[in-house]
Scaffold this active site. Structure first.
Site, PDB file in Angstrom:
ATOM      1  N   ARG A 124       0.832  -1.205   0.000  1.00 53.78           N
ATOM      2  CA  ARG A 124       0.000   0.000   0.000  1.00 53.78           C
ATOM      3  C   ARG A 124       0.868   1.258   0.000  1.00 53.78           C
ATOM      4  O   ARG A 124       1.877   1.326   0.711  1.00 53.78           O
ATOM      5  CB  ARG A 124      -0.902   0.021   1.235  1.00 53.78           C
ATOM      6  N   ASP A 125       0.449   2.242  -0.803  1.00 56.27           N
ATOM      7  CA  ASP A 125       1.136   3.528  -0.811  1.00 56.27           C
ATOM      8  C   ASP A 125       0.935   4.206   0.544  1.00 56.27           C
ATOM      9  O   ASP A 125      -0.163   4.196   1.100  1.00 56.27           O
ATOM     10  CB  ASP A 125       0.595   4.419  -1.946  1.00 56.27           C
ATOM     11  N   ILE A 126       2.006   4.804   1.042  1.00 53.96           N
ATOM     12  CA  ILE A 126       1.964   5.411   2.379  1.00 53.96           C
ATOM     13  C   ILE A 126       1.144   6.706   2.387  1.00 53.96           C
ATOM     14  O   ILE A 126       0.663   7.140   3.431  1.00 53.96           O
ATOM     15  CB  ILE A 126       3.414   5.644   2.876  1.00 53.96           C
ATOM     16  N   ASN A 158       5.268   6.675 -13.349  1.00 53.41           N
ATOM     17  CA  ASN A 158       5.885   7.952 -13.663  1.00 53.41           C
ATOM     18  C   ASN A 158       7.360   7.735 -13.971  1.00 53.41           C
ATOM     19  O   ASN A 158       8.055   7.044 -13.221  1.00 53.41           O
ATOM     20  CB  ASN A 158       5.732   8.921 -12.484  1.00 53.41           C
ATOM     21  N   VAL A 176      10.434   8.410  -6.475  1.00 52.04           N
ATOM     22  CA  VAL A 176      11.236   7.295  -5.964  1.00 52.04           C
ATOM     23  C   VAL A 176      11.876   6.613  -7.165  1.00 52.04           C
ATOM     24  O   VAL A 176      11.175   6.154  -8.076  1.00 52.04           O
ATOM     25  CB  VAL A 176      10.378   6.280  -5.164  1.00 52.04           C
ATOM     26  N   HIS A 202       8.088   1.633 -10.249  1.00 48.50           N
ATOM     27  CA  HIS A 202       6.871   1.246  -9.533  1.00 48.50           C
ATOM     28  C   HIS A 202       5.653   1.602 -10.371  1.00 48.50           C
ATOM     29  O   HIS A 202       5.638   2.620 -11.073  1.00 48.50           O
ATOM     30  CB  HIS A 202       6.783   1.925  -8.159  1.00 48.50           C
ATOM     31  N   HIS A 224       1.609   2.360 -10.067  1.00 51.02           N
ATOM     32  CA  HIS A 224       0.510   2.699  -9.170  1.00 51.02           C
ATOM     33  C   HIS A 224      -0.752   1.979  -9.637  1.00 51.02           C
ATOM     34  O   HIS A 224      -1.035   1.950 -10.837  1.00 51.02           O
ATOM     35  CB  HIS A 224       0.215   4.207  -9.220  1.00 51.02           C
TER      36      HIS A 224
HETATM   37  P1  AMP Z   1       6.021   8.589  -7.747  1.00 51.26           P
HETATM   38  O1  AMP Z   1       5.706  10.009  -7.364  1.00 51.26           O
HETATM   39  O2  AMP Z   1       5.340   8.118  -8.981  1.00 51.26           O
HETATM   40  O3  AMP Z   1       7.521   8.339  -7.791  1.00 51.26           O
HETATM   41  O4  AMP Z   1       5.430   7.674  -6.602  1.00 51.26           O
HETATM   42  C1  AMP Z   1       6.121   7.370  -5.427  1.00 51.26           C
HETATM   43  C2  AMP Z   1       5.094   6.906  -4.439  1.00 51.26           C
HETATM   44  O5  AMP Z   1       5.762   6.199  -3.408  1.00 51.26           O
HETATM   45  C3  AMP Z   1       4.294   8.031  -3.794  1.00 51.26           C
HETATM   46  O6  AMP Z   1       2.904   7.841  -4.070  1.00 51.26           O
HETATM   47  C4  AMP Z   1       4.632   7.882  -2.303  1.00 51.26           C
HETATM   48  O7  AMP Z   1       3.533   8.162  -1.475  1.00 51.26           O
HETATM   49  C5  AMP Z   1       5.059   6.429  -2.218  1.00 51.26           C
HETATM   50  N1  AMP Z   1       5.948   6.090  -1.121  1.00 51.26           N
HETATM   51  C6  AMP Z   1       7.094   6.720  -0.783  1.00 51.26           C
HETATM   52  N2  AMP Z   1       7.671   6.114   0.275  1.00 51.26           N
HETATM   53  C7  AMP Z   1       6.861   5.078   0.614  1.00 51.26           C
HETATM   54  C8  AMP Z   1       6.899   4.073   1.629  1.00 51.26           C
HETATM   55  N3  AMP Z   1       7.887   4.012   2.521  1.00 51.26           N
HETATM   56  N4  AMP Z   1       5.904   3.161   1.672  1.00 51.26           N
HETATM   57  C9  AMP Z   1       4.883   3.220   0.785  1.00 51.26           C
HETATM   58  N5  AMP Z   1       4.791   4.133  -0.201  1.00 51.26           N
HETATM   59  C10 AMP Z   1       5.761   5.060  -0.282  1.00 51.26           C
END
Ligand code: AMP
Ligand code: ZN
Length: 115
Positions: free
Chosen positions: A30-32, A88, A97, A101, A103
């Site tokens: 799950r996204d945080i 992205n 990040v 990944h 979404h």
């Molecule tokens: P992006 O902006 O497409 O690179 O998405 C990165 C996603 O990673 C964002 O939606 C963040 O909320 C999510 N994220 C960052 N750190 C964590 C974490 N430790 N656990 C879960 N999701 C995370």
């Protein structure tokens, strides 16, 4: 694997996450900071920075990630109402990040805007 990669650390179990799926190649959690009622991230366990860093050798991996997205969508109850799968890549897309990944978003009406 870069020691400072948060998603590598989630794969390794060194950073907590709510994992929904895990196998030798792929992890979903799950996204945080959820941007929809259901917001799940699906990643390759191997550190790949973005789609730019994939090759033809990753075609099966990428297909399997999309199949995991469908499985998650069904388990989250999104299959009938609809959902979005997106990734992205780089600065203009605001990739935050640097570990590939995807979404999976759903559970409410999503903004139609993609760009
Ligand atoms: P992006 O902006 O497409 O690179 O998405 C990165 C996603 O990673 C964002 O939606 C963040 O909320 C999510 N994220 C960052 N750190 C964590 C974490 N430790 N656990 C879960 N999701 C995370
Ligand atoms: Zn990583």
């Amino acid at each position: 694997m870069p020691a400072d990669c948060i998603f590598c650390q989630i794969v390794a179990g060194r950073v907590p996450a709510t994992k929904l799926y895990e196998d030798d190649e792929i992890t979903a959690f799950r996204d945080i900071q959820p941007q929809a009622n259901s917001h799940v991230l699906i990643i390759p366990n191997r550190h790949i920075v973005s789609l730019n860093d994939t090759s033809d050798d990753d075609i099966e991996l990428l297909g399997r990630i999309l199949r995991v997205a469908v499985k998650i969508a069904k388990e989250e109850g999104l299959a009938d109402t609809g959902y979005r799968v997106s990734t992205n890549t780089g600065r203009d897309a605001q990739q935050s990040v640097d570990h590939l990944h995807f979404h999976v978003l759903g559970g409410n009406a999503l903004l139609p805007r993609l760009g």
